[in-house]
Design a protein around this motif. Structure first.
Motif, PDB file in Angstrom:
ATOM      1  N   UNK A 192      25.460  29.198  -8.090  1.00 43.70           N
ATOM      2  CA  UNK A 192      26.711  29.412  -7.429  1.00 43.70           C
ATOM      3  C   UNK A 192      26.484  30.140  -6.398  1.00 43.70           C
ATOM      4  N   UNK A 193      27.128  29.659  -4.957  1.00 38.53           N
ATOM      5  CA  UNK A 193      26.856  30.482  -3.746  1.00 38.53           C
ATOM      6  C   UNK A 193      28.283  31.044  -3.343  1.00 38.53           C
ATOM      7  N   UNK A 194      28.157  32.042  -2.848  1.00 40.03           N
ATOM      8  CA  UNK A 194      29.564  32.913  -2.357  1.00 40.03           C
ATOM      9  C   UNK A 194      29.183  33.650  -1.006  1.00 40.03           C
ATOM     10  N   UNK A 195      30.116  33.583  -0.037  1.00 44.73           N
ATOM     11  CA  UNK A 195      29.675  34.175   1.280  1.00 44.73           C
ATOM     12  C   UNK A 195      29.655  35.755   1.186  1.00 44.73           C
ATOM     13  N   UNK A 196      30.610  36.385   0.464  1.00 46.58           N
ATOM     14  CA  UNK A 196      30.754  37.833   0.078  1.00 46.58           C
ATOM     15  C   UNK A 196      31.478  38.085  -1.242  1.00 46.58           C
ATOM     16  N   UNK A 197      31.072  39.012  -1.801  1.00 47.29           N
ATOM     17  CA  UNK A 197      31.227  39.391  -3.038  1.00 47.29           C
ATOM     18  C   UNK A 197      31.739  40.820  -3.180  1.00 47.29           C
ATOM     19  N   UNK A 198      33.157  41.019  -3.536  1.00 44.84           N
ATOM     20  CA  UNK A 198      33.492  42.283  -3.654  1.00 44.84           C
ATOM     21  C   UNK A 198      33.801  42.599  -5.020  1.00 44.84           C
ATOM     22  N   UNK A 199      34.634  42.126  -5.861  1.00 48.39           N
ATOM     23  CA  UNK A 199      35.069  42.573  -7.165  1.00 48.39           C
ATOM     24  C   UNK A 199      34.343  41.196  -8.262  1.00 48.39           C
ATOM     25  N   UNK A 216      23.472  23.132  -5.926  1.00 45.97           N
ATOM     26  CA  UNK A 216      24.102  24.509  -5.775  1.00 45.97           C
ATOM     27  C   UNK A 216      25.731  23.973  -5.205  1.00 45.97           C
ATOM     28  N   UNK A 217      26.487  24.963  -5.707  1.00 47.31           N
ATOM     29  CA  UNK A 217      27.932  24.888  -5.405  1.00 47.31           C
ATOM     30  C   UNK A 217      28.650  26.057  -5.288  1.00 47.31           C
ATOM     31  N   UNK A 218      29.932  26.060  -4.902  1.00 47.26           N
ATOM     32  CA  UNK A 218      30.587  27.207  -4.847  1.00 47.26           C
ATOM     33  C   UNK A 218      32.139  26.773  -4.448  1.00 47.26           C
TER      34      UNK A 218
END
Length: 198
Positions: A130-137, A73-75
């Motif tokens: 892929x890790x993300x805290x919040x996705x908008x666009x 995992x990464x980001x």
């Protein structure tokens, strides 16, 4: 899959995480987001991800969303840093160890001049999430996907704590990367409400 965390199963963990996110990370009120859009709330996941119980809950719930075949995992730094660490630690405890990597905002200006840190724990072609805290666009994730693929890894999943449902999921899907999330805004508020009612 259901599992124990003390006395909590996955559903209870989700409810508890929702309550923590609302307490530590969710703020109502008009803000301008990184994307430039206006919003009636702000979500700073790092406040929860850097809290011990929050890190444990996020690590387990993100881990549960990972498809078969993912080996790491990464980001993008900084938002993903606590997430990839939490998932990597949880993966070891749960018997499916996954190394983590961090994607730099700018290439290292010396040595290997690379964008990814932790790459030596992977082989070319390894399938990663892929890790993300919040996705908008989804704009940041597009950059991350390109950098990860340029480094020789295959992106097998994109997973977030909160999908704001503002076009990011659709943009990722157009490139062949369905977005998996623990919560949408509606689901977060509903889960927190259910937790408070128990």
């Amino acid at each position: 899959m259901s599992f124990a965390c003390g006395e909590l199963d996955a559903g209870a963990m989700r409810g508890r995480l929702a309550a923590l996110l609302l307490e530590k990370s969710y703020r109502a009120g008009e803000v301008t987001l990184t994307s430039g859009r206006k919003s009636d709330y702000y979500f700073d996941c790092k406040q929860t991800a850097l809290y011990p119980e929050g890190a444990w809950l996020i690590g387990n719930l993100l881990f549960d969303l990972l498809p078969e075949g993912i080996v790491g995992v990464g980001g993008m730094t900084l938002g993903a840093d606590p997430l990839v660490t939490a998932v990597s630690l949880v993966s070891h405890v749960r018997g499916r160890p996954m190394p983590a990597f961090i994607v730099r905002k700018a290439a290292k200006g010396h040595g290997t001049n690379q964008f990814l840190e932790g790459l030596s724990n992977f082989r070319p072609g390894d399938k990663v999430a892929l890790l993300e805290d919040v996705v908008t666009t989804g704009g940041t994730l597009m950059t991350v996907i390109d950098r990860v693929q340029d480094a020789g890894l295959a992106v097998g999943a994109v997973v977030t704590v909160l999908d704001r449902e503002e076009g990011g999921g659709e943009r990722l899907a157009e490139r062949g990367f369905p977005l998996l999330s623990i919560f949408t805004r509606h689901a977060l508020l509903a889960a927190a409400g259910n937790q408070q009612g128990t």
